[in-house]
Design a protein around this motif. Structure first.
Motif, short mmCIF file in Angstrom:
data_model
loop_
_atom_site.label_atom_id
_atom_site.label_comp_id
_atom_site.label_asym_id
_atom_site.label_seq_id
_atom_site.Cartn_x
_atom_site.Cartn_y
_atom_site.Cartn_z
N HIS A 101 0.81 -1.22 0.00
CA HIS A 101 0.00 0.00 0.00
C HIS A 101 0.84 1.27 0.00
O HIS A 101 0.32 2.35 -0.32
CB HIS A 101 -0.94 0.00 1.21
CG HIS A 101 -2.04 -1.01 1.10
ND1 HIS A 101 -2.84 -1.36 2.17
CD2 HIS A 101 -2.48 -1.75 0.04
CE1 HIS A 101 -3.71 -2.27 1.79
NE2 HIS A 101 -3.51 -2.52 0.49
N TYR A 108 -6.72 6.55 -9.87
CA TYR A 108 -7.37 5.34 -9.40
C TYR A 108 -7.65 4.45 -10.61
O TYR A 108 -7.91 4.93 -11.71
CB TYR A 108 -8.67 5.67 -8.66
CG TYR A 108 -8.46 6.70 -7.58
CD1 TYR A 108 -7.67 6.42 -6.48
CD2 TYR A 108 -9.02 7.98 -7.70
CE1 TYR A 108 -7.45 7.38 -5.50
CE2 TYR A 108 -8.80 8.94 -6.72
CZ TYR A 108 -8.02 8.63 -5.62
OH TYR A 108 -7.78 9.58 -4.65
N TRP A 129 -12.24 9.44 -6.62
CA TRP A 129 -12.43 8.12 -6.04
C TRP A 129 -13.90 7.72 -5.89
O TRP A 129 -14.27 6.59 -6.27
CB TRP A 129 -11.71 8.04 -4.70
CG TRP A 129 -11.92 6.75 -3.97
CD1 TRP A 129 -12.54 6.56 -2.77
CD2 TRP A 129 -11.51 5.43 -4.40
NE1 TRP A 129 -12.55 5.24 -2.41
CE2 TRP A 129 -11.93 4.52 -3.40
CE3 TRP A 129 -10.85 4.94 -5.53
CZ2 TRP A 129 -11.69 3.15 -3.49
CZ3 TRP A 129 -10.63 3.57 -5.62
CH2 TRP A 129 -11.03 2.69 -4.62
N LEU A 164 -17.55 8.68 0.92
CA LEU A 164 -16.16 8.26 0.73
C LEU A 164 -15.27 9.48 0.56
O LEU A 164 -15.71 10.52 0.09
CB LEU A 164 -16.03 7.38 -0.53
CG LEU A 164 -16.77 6.05 -0.54
CD1 LEU A 164 -16.51 5.32 -1.86
CD2 LEU A 164 -16.38 5.18 0.65
N PRO A 168 -8.43 9.89 -1.62
CA PRO A 168 -7.49 9.17 -0.77
C PRO A 168 -6.22 8.86 -1.54
O PRO A 168 -6.22 8.84 -2.78
CB PRO A 168 -8.25 7.88 -0.41
CG PRO A 168 -9.17 7.67 -1.58
CD PRO A 168 -9.58 9.06 -2.02
N ASP A 200 -8.15 3.31 -2.60
CA ASP A 200 -8.09 3.49 -1.16
C ASP A 200 -7.61 2.20 -0.51
O ASP A 200 -8.18 1.13 -0.72
CB ASP A 200 -9.50 3.86 -0.64
CG ASP A 200 -9.51 4.27 0.82
OD1 ASP A 200 -8.53 3.99 1.54
OD2 ASP A 200 -10.52 4.86 1.24
N GLU A 202 -8.05 1.05 2.25
CA GLU A 202 -9.08 0.41 3.07
C GLU A 202 -9.83 -0.67 2.31
O GLU A 202 -10.46 -1.55 2.93
CB GLU A 202 -10.07 1.46 3.58
CG GLU A 202 -9.47 2.42 4.59
CD GLU A 202 -10.50 3.42 5.09
OE1 GLU A 202 -11.70 3.27 4.78
OE2 GLU A 202 -10.10 4.37 5.80
N ARG A 229 -12.88 4.22 9.59
CA ARG A 229 -12.85 3.15 8.58
C ARG A 229 -14.06 2.23 8.68
O ARG A 229 -14.57 1.74 7.67
CB ARG A 229 -11.56 2.34 8.72
CG ARG A 229 -11.43 1.22 7.70
CD ARG A 229 -10.03 0.61 7.77
NE ARG A 229 -9.85 -0.28 8.88
CZ ARG A 229 -10.14 -1.59 8.83
NH1 ARG A 229 -10.62 -2.12 7.72
NH2 ARG A 229 -9.93 -2.36 9.88
N ARG A 232 -16.98 3.03 6.48
CA ARG A 232 -16.81 2.79 5.05
C ARG A 232 -16.70 1.31 4.71
O ARG A 232 -16.84 0.92 3.54
CB ARG A 232 -15.55 3.53 4.55
CG ARG A 232 -15.67 5.04 4.65
CD ARG A 232 -14.45 5.74 4.09
NE ARG A 232 -13.28 5.63 4.95
CZ ARG A 232 -12.96 6.51 5.91
NH1 ARG A 232 -13.74 7.55 6.14
NH2 ARG A 232 -11.87 6.35 6.63
N TYR A 236 -17.17 -0.80 0.94
CA TYR A 236 -16.11 -1.48 0.21
C TYR A 236 -16.35 -2.99 0.13
O TYR A 236 -15.99 -3.63 -0.86
CB TYR A 236 -14.76 -1.19 0.87
CG TYR A 236 -14.30 0.24 0.69
CD1 TYR A 236 -14.60 0.96 -0.46
CD2 TYR A 236 -13.55 0.88 1.67
CE1 TYR A 236 -14.17 2.27 -0.64
CE2 TYR A 236 -13.10 2.18 1.51
CZ TYR A 236 -13.43 2.88 0.35
OH TYR A 236 -12.99 4.18 0.18
#
Length: 265
Positions: A101, A108, A129, A164, A168, A200, A202, A229, A232, A236
């Motif tokens: 990461h 993106y 994003w 969101l 990010p 992202d 996450e 987090r 969200r 995701y």
């Protein structure tokens, strides 16, 4: 090329092959060579893209099997002996994912589309994003959903600019990080079967949480995240749930419904 034909590349005869459990993209076999070498061989239409993804991950310092050879629909990978997960292995997974990461893109998405079996995965490069998550990860599934559920997913997609972060850090993602795509080997852990794109960080954490419970050793090694987090996470997690619904049918409809509910739509 046939598996036997690979002997010309390795300079050693193929003496045995054994089918292994594979994913939705390709068949996987263990190939034993006469010099004692073992190789993991995948066959599928997208293995060339997978090879590029693994090389990109390796260049970022992430723990992945080495690409030994790729030709046509065959991908030959370093053989890694698998062992049960251990505390050290979970810690290694956290460190490896953090390293992955840390690699950054300038947008993106990914340069090409990918796929899980018959499900095409859009990776259109974008700099927004929420728009990427809506247009490439949620809205393509609407035609396959029951009408009432499709309306709720569509409503969630419209709400993403408020749900969101807009920009990010575009981290290099594994993209399909369920626990089966983490291979533990002694005190090490490797990331396998990627579906990379930039997004992202996450996203990978959310998918790992969906089908497993990472240990504290993993979290200690990966590092602390944003306390928000959890809000969200279901957004995701909805993407892999929708993929499973498309691939495996109504048995995953309940999971999709629960995640839509958890996303407060």
């Amino acid at each position: 090329m046939t598996l036997q034909g690979l002997s010309r590349f390795f300079g050693s005869d193929v003496v045995a092959t054994r089918p292994l459990h594979g994913g939705d993209l390709s068949e996987v076999v263990r190939m034993d060579l006469s010099d004692g070498t073992r190789v993991a061989v995948k066959r599928g239409p997208l293995v060339g893209i997978e090879a590029d993804m693994l090389r990109r991950m390796a260049s970022a310092g992430a723990p992945v099997p080495r690409v030994l050879h790729q030709t046509g629909d065959l991908l030959c990978l370093e053989w890694l002996g698998e062992t049960p997960a251990s505390p050290a292995g979970w810690g290694a997974l956290g460190t490896g994912l953090r390293t992955l990461h840390a690699a950054r893109g300038d947008h993106y998405g990914w340069p090409c589309t990918y796929g899980f079996g018959r499900v095409t995965i859009r990776n259109t490069p974008m700099t927004d994003w929420p728009r990427f998550w809506a247009e490439c990860r949620l809205l393509p599934f609407l035609p396959a959903l029951p009408p009432a559920m499709a309306r709720r997913v569509e409503a969630l997609a419209r709400a993403l600019p408020e749900r969101l972060p807009a920009t990010p850090a575009p981290a290099l993602l594994h993209g399909d990080l369920w626990i089966g795509n983490a291979l533990f080997s002694g005190s090490s852990a490797y990331l396998i079967d990627p579906a990379c794109y930039y997004g992202d960080a996450e996203v990978d954490l959310a998918m790992l949480d969906l089908f497993s419970t990472p240990t504290q050793a993993f979290h200690d090694a990966y590092g602390a995240g944003d306390p928000a987090r959890a809000e969200r996470r279901p957004i995701y997690q909805l993407f892999p749930a929708l993929v499973h619904y498309r691939l495996f049918g109504a048995s995953y409809q309940g999971l999709v419904a629960r995640l839509v509910q958890a996303a407060r739509i």
